[in-house]
Design a protein around this motif. Structure first.
Motif: not given
Length: 571
Positions: A163-171, A264-269, A281-290
């Motif tokens: 959730x935090x990663x997605x929020x920061x990526x959206x911002x 990496x440890x928290x995201x499991x990637x 990078x994945x989180x930034x790419x996955x933002x469903x805007x544009x």
């Protein structure tokens, strides 16, 4: 995180020259026999220094005895001492004679100590230039480094939570969209947020001002305009902020190491800094805007697109590594070049052979942009993912017509340094091109491999922040016979220009600062630096030269005919 190996010779405490702040790793050191002879010579110098210090101690003891009155001043001693002091022996009172002798002993003590320090410094320099000295990290530094790493890991684990990663990526994406929108509006004179472009775009370099005139060499120590800018740099980066940059930047690698592992440890990637960069990078790419697009369009730049005109060096061979590096300054928007500009120069030597030089600048937007020279490409490069900046450089090399047997030198600053290192380590690229050499400045490249046989030179400073974001210090870059890293602690230099750069991360990361680092290393005569540079520079000398400039932009679908689509350049 620096080397913990114990030095074989004590580091001198006395004042050092700017070149003494150079730390070279990698390359081919001396043979076992030569190394033994160098160590023996350094040990003898250390022995001479110890003898001089003992003599200084005896002279100091004699001074104390004479000054305290426990030793009488003999007439012969009085005559010798007073004559040396210019006082005249005859008629001098006992107290005056005692002072004369004390002054002579004090001068002898100081002189002996200075000589001892000089021999210490000479032995230390001898070991360093032969590559036989490892900078040691003290216990306190290791403890602080461990605490910084732990703090970075804690922050990283919090950021890596989905959730935090997605929020920061959206911002982050929102900031990028605003920057792109504002840039478009500024083009027609109606910015959405007046003056906001500076908040979203990265100034590629810190320069004394303007384009360099033709013939100004980039491999000479910084001086002139750069020196005149020192006081401005001190004012701009002084005070508490300058202290924070100077003292805090040295822990960038520990902080990045812990943060990357935590994400990496928290995201499991994956794991480590590349794993953490990949998750972000994945989180930034996955933002469903544009959409950011996954391909590039490469176009040849027209002369009128350069605000100050085409660089004067476009029809001149670089000649030296320092000059080739300095030319990248002219490819940044602040110098008048279009955004995301790459230069490809074809040179013909006196013997008629053809070689090539590819110049790649660094990040020009901290947030996602309409071109691939942005923070997203930084993340994808560090993660080892396909990125559009590398794709664009490959496309430029292909469009320029580089032949498979014509040597090409790749030079990059910051993000550009990561790109050229990734290309140099790609077997697919090696099959298509003959890589004749690689030079990077201020680039985090410790996690990248390069192919054996290719001379590679890295330039880094401790205060620039950027090169440590891979979680490694300059001394932890890969060490190989063909791969050399020149690191430097600017704050340890007595030169005013270096002290100013140490307080300003932008100046520490600038191309003039890295060019100065290279010049100092060459002046110091380090054979490992000379071995790499001497293999690259013959490819930069030319009787004739012509340069083509390309600019790249992201596109949603389709790739221009000159662009690469197979991701051959990914690490």
């Amino acid at each position: 995180m620096t080397s913990s190996a114990a030095p074989s010779h004590p580091r001198p405490d006395g004042p050092r020259a700017p070149s003494d702040t150079i730390v070279v790793t990698g390359g081919t050191g001396p043979s076992a026999v030569d190394a033994a002879q160098v160590r023996l010579a350094a040990a003898r110098m250390e022995g001479v220094a110890d003898s001089l210090r003992r003599a200084a101690g005896l002279a100091g003891t004699a001074w104390a005895d004479v000054a305290g009155g426990s030793v009488a001043v003999e007439p012969g001693t009085l005559a010798s001492a007073s004559a040396g002091a210019g006082l005249g022996a005859a008629g001098l009172e006992s107290e005056a004679a005692r002072r004369a002798v004390c002054a002579s002993l004090e001068a002898a003590t100081s002189g002996l100590r200075r000589c001892a320090a000089a021999f210490d410094l000479l032995g230390w320099r001898l070991l360093r230039v032969a590559g036989l000295y490892d900078e040691a990290e003290g216990l306190a530094e290791r403890l602080v480094g461990g605490l910084v790493t732990a703090e970075g890991f804690a922050i990283g684990t919090a950021v890596g939570v989905p959730p935090v990663r997605r929020l920061l990526a959206s911002a982050y994406r929102a900031l990028g969209s605003l920057a792109v929108l504002n840039e478009s509006a500024r083009a027609v004179g109606r910015p959405v947020v007046p003056g906001s472009a500076a908040a979203f775009h990265v100034a590629g370099t810190h320069r004394a001002g303007g384009r360099r005139p033709p013939g100004e060499r980039g491999d000479a120590p910084a001086g002139g305009a750069e020196e005149r800018a020192v006081e401005d740099g001190r004012r701009a980066a002084g005070g508490l902020g300058g202290v924070v940059v100077r003292d805090g930047a040295r822990w960038t690698d520990e902080l990045a190491y812990g943060f990357g592992h935590g994400v990496a440890w928290s995201a499991g990637t994956g794991h480590g800094v590349p794993g953490g960069a990949g998750a972000l990078a994945d989180a930034v790419r996955d933002v469903p805007v544009g959409t950011l697009g996954r391909s590039v369009r490469l176009e040849r730049s027209r002369p009128e697109e350069f605000a100050g005109g085409l660089p004067a060096w476009r029809d001149q061979g670089a000649g030296t590594v320092g000059e080739a590096l300095s030319r990248i300054d002219d490819l940044y928007p602040r110098s008048g070049a279009p955004q995301a500009t790459v230069a490809v120069q074809r040179t013909v030597g006196a013997d008629g052979t053809t070689s090539w030089l590819v110049l790649v600048p660094g990040t020009q937007s901290a947030t996602p942009a309409a071109h691939p020279w942005d923070g997203l490409s930084d993340l994808e490069l560090v993660a080892g993912r396909p990125d559009q900046a590398t794709e664009a450089v490959e496309a430029a090399m292909s469009a320029a017509g580089i032949g498979p047997h014509e040597p090409v030198v790749l030079v990059g600053h910051s993000l550009g340094g990561i790109v050229v290192t990734a290309l140099a380590g790609s077997p697919a690229v090696a099959e298509r091109y003959r890589i004749g050499g690689v030079v990077t400045a201020g680039a985090p490249v410790a996690t990248f491999r390069t192919l054996p046989g290719t001379p590679v030179l890295h330039l880094e400073t401790a205060e620039e922040v950027v090169s440590g974001t891979d979680g490694r210090s300059s001394t932890e870059n890969p060490r190989a016979p063909d791969r050399v890293t020149i690191g430097r602690v600017l704050g340890a230099s007595p030169a005013g220009v270096d002290q100013a750069a140490a307080r300003d991360a932008s100046r520490a990361h600038s191309i003039p600062t890295h060019a100065r680092t290279l010049a100092l290393a060459r002046e110091a005569g380090d054979p490992r630096v000379a071995a790499v540079v001497d293999r690259i520079e013959p490819l930069l000398r030319a009787e004739r030269a012509e340069t083509v400039f390309y600019r790249a932009e992201r596109v949603v679908g389709g790739v221009s005919s000159g662009a690469s689509t197979g991701r051959e350049g990914s690490p």
